[in-house]
Write a protein that holds these residues in place. Structure first.
Motif, short mmCIF file in Angstrom:
data_model
loop_
_atom_site.label_atom_id
_atom_site.label_comp_id
_atom_site.label_asym_id
_atom_site.label_seq_id
_atom_site.Cartn_x
_atom_site.Cartn_y
_atom_site.Cartn_z
N LYS A 1 13.56 -30.83 -16.72
CA LYS A 1 15.00 -31.15 -16.73
C LYS A 1 15.36 -32.08 -15.56
O LYS A 1 16.40 -31.93 -14.92
CB LYS A 1 15.85 -29.89 -16.71
N GLU B 1 19.16 -37.00 -7.72
CA GLU B 1 20.19 -37.79 -8.38
C GLU B 1 19.67 -38.47 -9.65
O GLU B 1 18.50 -38.85 -9.75
CB GLU B 1 20.78 -38.84 -7.43
N THR B 2 20.56 -38.59 -10.62
CA THR B 2 20.24 -39.22 -11.90
C THR B 2 19.73 -40.65 -11.68
O THR B 2 20.30 -41.41 -10.92
CB THR B 2 21.49 -39.26 -12.80
N GLY B 3 18.62 -40.96 -12.35
CA GLY B 3 18.06 -42.31 -12.28
C GLY B 3 17.18 -42.59 -11.08
O GLY B 3 16.66 -43.71 -10.95
N ASP C 1 16.43 -35.61 -14.59
CA ASP C 1 17.04 -36.82 -15.14
C ASP C 1 16.76 -37.99 -14.20
O ASP C 1 17.66 -38.61 -13.64
CB ASP C 1 18.54 -36.59 -15.32
N ALA C 2 15.48 -38.26 -14.03
CA ALA C 2 15.04 -39.32 -13.12
C ALA C 2 13.72 -39.86 -13.64
O ALA C 2 13.11 -39.28 -14.56
CB ALA C 2 14.88 -38.76 -11.70
N GLU C 3 13.26 -40.96 -13.07
CA GLU C 3 11.95 -41.51 -13.44
C GLU C 3 10.87 -40.84 -12.59
O GLU C 3 10.93 -40.91 -11.35
CB GLU C 3 11.93 -43.02 -13.20
N SER D 1 19.06 -30.67 -6.14
CA SER D 1 19.04 -31.61 -7.26
C SER D 1 18.54 -32.97 -6.79
O SER D 1 18.57 -33.29 -5.59
CB SER D 1 20.44 -31.76 -7.87
N GLU E 1 11.11 -34.43 -18.61
CA GLU E 1 11.97 -33.73 -19.57
C GLU E 1 11.77 -32.22 -19.48
O GLU E 1 12.74 -31.45 -19.49
CB GLU E 1 11.68 -34.22 -20.99
N ASP F 1 7.23 -39.12 -18.55
CA ASP F 1 8.52 -38.80 -19.15
C ASP F 1 8.55 -37.39 -19.76
O ASP F 1 9.57 -36.71 -19.69
CB ASP F 1 8.88 -39.83 -20.22
#
Length: 351
Positions: free
Chosen positions: A42, A307-309, A44-46, A305, A39, A35
């Motif tokens: 930047k 994707e989020t998540g 926004d994913a696992e 990019s 972060e 994690d």
């Protein structure tokens, strides 16, 4: 009690008579969530790292070697042989010792990390440096294995690829699904091919319902797939992927195309930056070649990019202790002795 990969995943692997199984209880390597690094990037994913350095000889090669050596013993081989930039030699030597069969390894002269060379020697293999690179050594062992009753245990051996599919099985078992992206180093290209085969095998069995994008990264100085031509004299600090004509070239390209992924290249500077970032941010010590996966992720994020998540897995193919010289060489570390408390506090930055 833990068993080896052949017994654990027997339903998905070629059959081996139980009395011929050669195992060091390989596999079950950690899938480490990162994690802090996500972060920092930047992302926004696992983000996860599959740490193959936790295998018995410290690399992913043990997955394929348990299968290759077991089948070699089952066939009544006189011995085994391989060409290697390091990790294959260590793994082949260990499993051959376990099996009680002779092992010969050919290595590029002066182009192998000492941690890996010491393993092959310690396990009793006959180690022969070759005047030339990995591709030269591979041509020698192919000819020798074809003309004698000696088993080639490079990834040209299909049982090597079969064993390496288990890395994909474990990731799915741990996540409860396939990842959305898998980033990994590409050298001889057998591993990206094996993971893709493994994911497809799990999907066909109904265990997963999706497949990841396979994102492979070569070193700039050894990037034949990216350049679409063999590299006669590959050069990179990432010794494990210093290969100019990959044996599994076609299947790696197929994995990339079928998954909608990519095979790209990263510079030595990008690899070393990722190598240091991984250890200092997450406390994970992988050899430089392994960190082509993280370097690739960082490069990808600079152009596209995620994707989020999403679930993103980076494969770390070998333990950092395989190449301890690099840790000293690429980190600023003052090892001058101290003689009093004041000097200690000064070096700590407290005075």
């Amino acid at each position: 009690m833990k068993t080896g990969l052949i017994e654990k995943y027997s339903k998905f692997l070629p059959a081996v008579d139980k009395k011929f199984i050669i195992s060091l209880n390989e596999g079950d390597t950690p899938l480490i969530r990162a994690d802090k690094l996500a972060e920092a990037l930047k992302l926004d994913a696992e983000l996860y790292f599959k740490f193959e350095g936790a295998n018995p000889t410290g690399s992913f090669k043990d997955r394929g070697m348990t299968m290759a050596i077991s089948k070699a013993v089952e066939s009544g081989t006189r011995g085994v042989i391989c060409a290697s930039t390091g990790n294959t030699s260590a793994s082949a030597a260990a499993y051959a010792a376990r099996a009680g069969v002779a092992c010969t390894v050919l290595i590029p002269d002066g182009k192998i990390a000492l941690g890996k060379l010491s393993q092959a020697i310690q396990f009793g293999a006959k180690v022969l440096p070759v005047n030339g690179n990995f591709d030269t050594a591979l041509e020698f062992v192919k000819k020798i294995s074809e003309e004698n009753n000696i088993t080639l245990v490079n990834s040209l051996n299909p049982f090597r690829i079969e064993g390496q599919t288990t890395g994909a099985f474990e990731i799915c078992d741990d996540l409860g699904r396939a990842p959305d992206y898998q980033f990994m180093p590409v050298g001889n290209a057998g591993n990206i091919s094996a993971y893709w085969l493994g994911y497809n095998r799990y999907k066909k069995a109904g265990i997963i319902d999706r497949l990841p994008k396979m994102m492979g990264y070569q070193a700039e100085g050894a990037a034949p797939i990216v350049l679409n031509r063999p590299v006669e004299k590959p050069e990179t600090i990432a010794t494990a992927i210093r290969i100019g004509n990959p044996a599994s070239w076609k299947s790696a390209v197929a994995a990339k195309n079928e998954s909608g992924g990519a095979i790209d290249m990263v510079s030595d500077a990008e690899i070393i930056s990722a190598y240091k970032l991984l250890s200092k941010t997450e406390g994970i010590f992988a050899e430089p070649s392994s960190c082509a996966s993280l370097a690739g992720l960082i490069k990808h994020l600079g152009a596209a990019s995620i994707e989020t998540g999403a679930k993103v897995v980076c494969i770390l193919t070998g333990n950092g202790l395989k190449d301890p010289d690099s840790a000293i060489k690429y980190n600023e570390c003052e090892l001058k002795p101290v003689s009093n408390e004041k000097e200690i506090l000064q070096r700590m930055g407290l005075l």
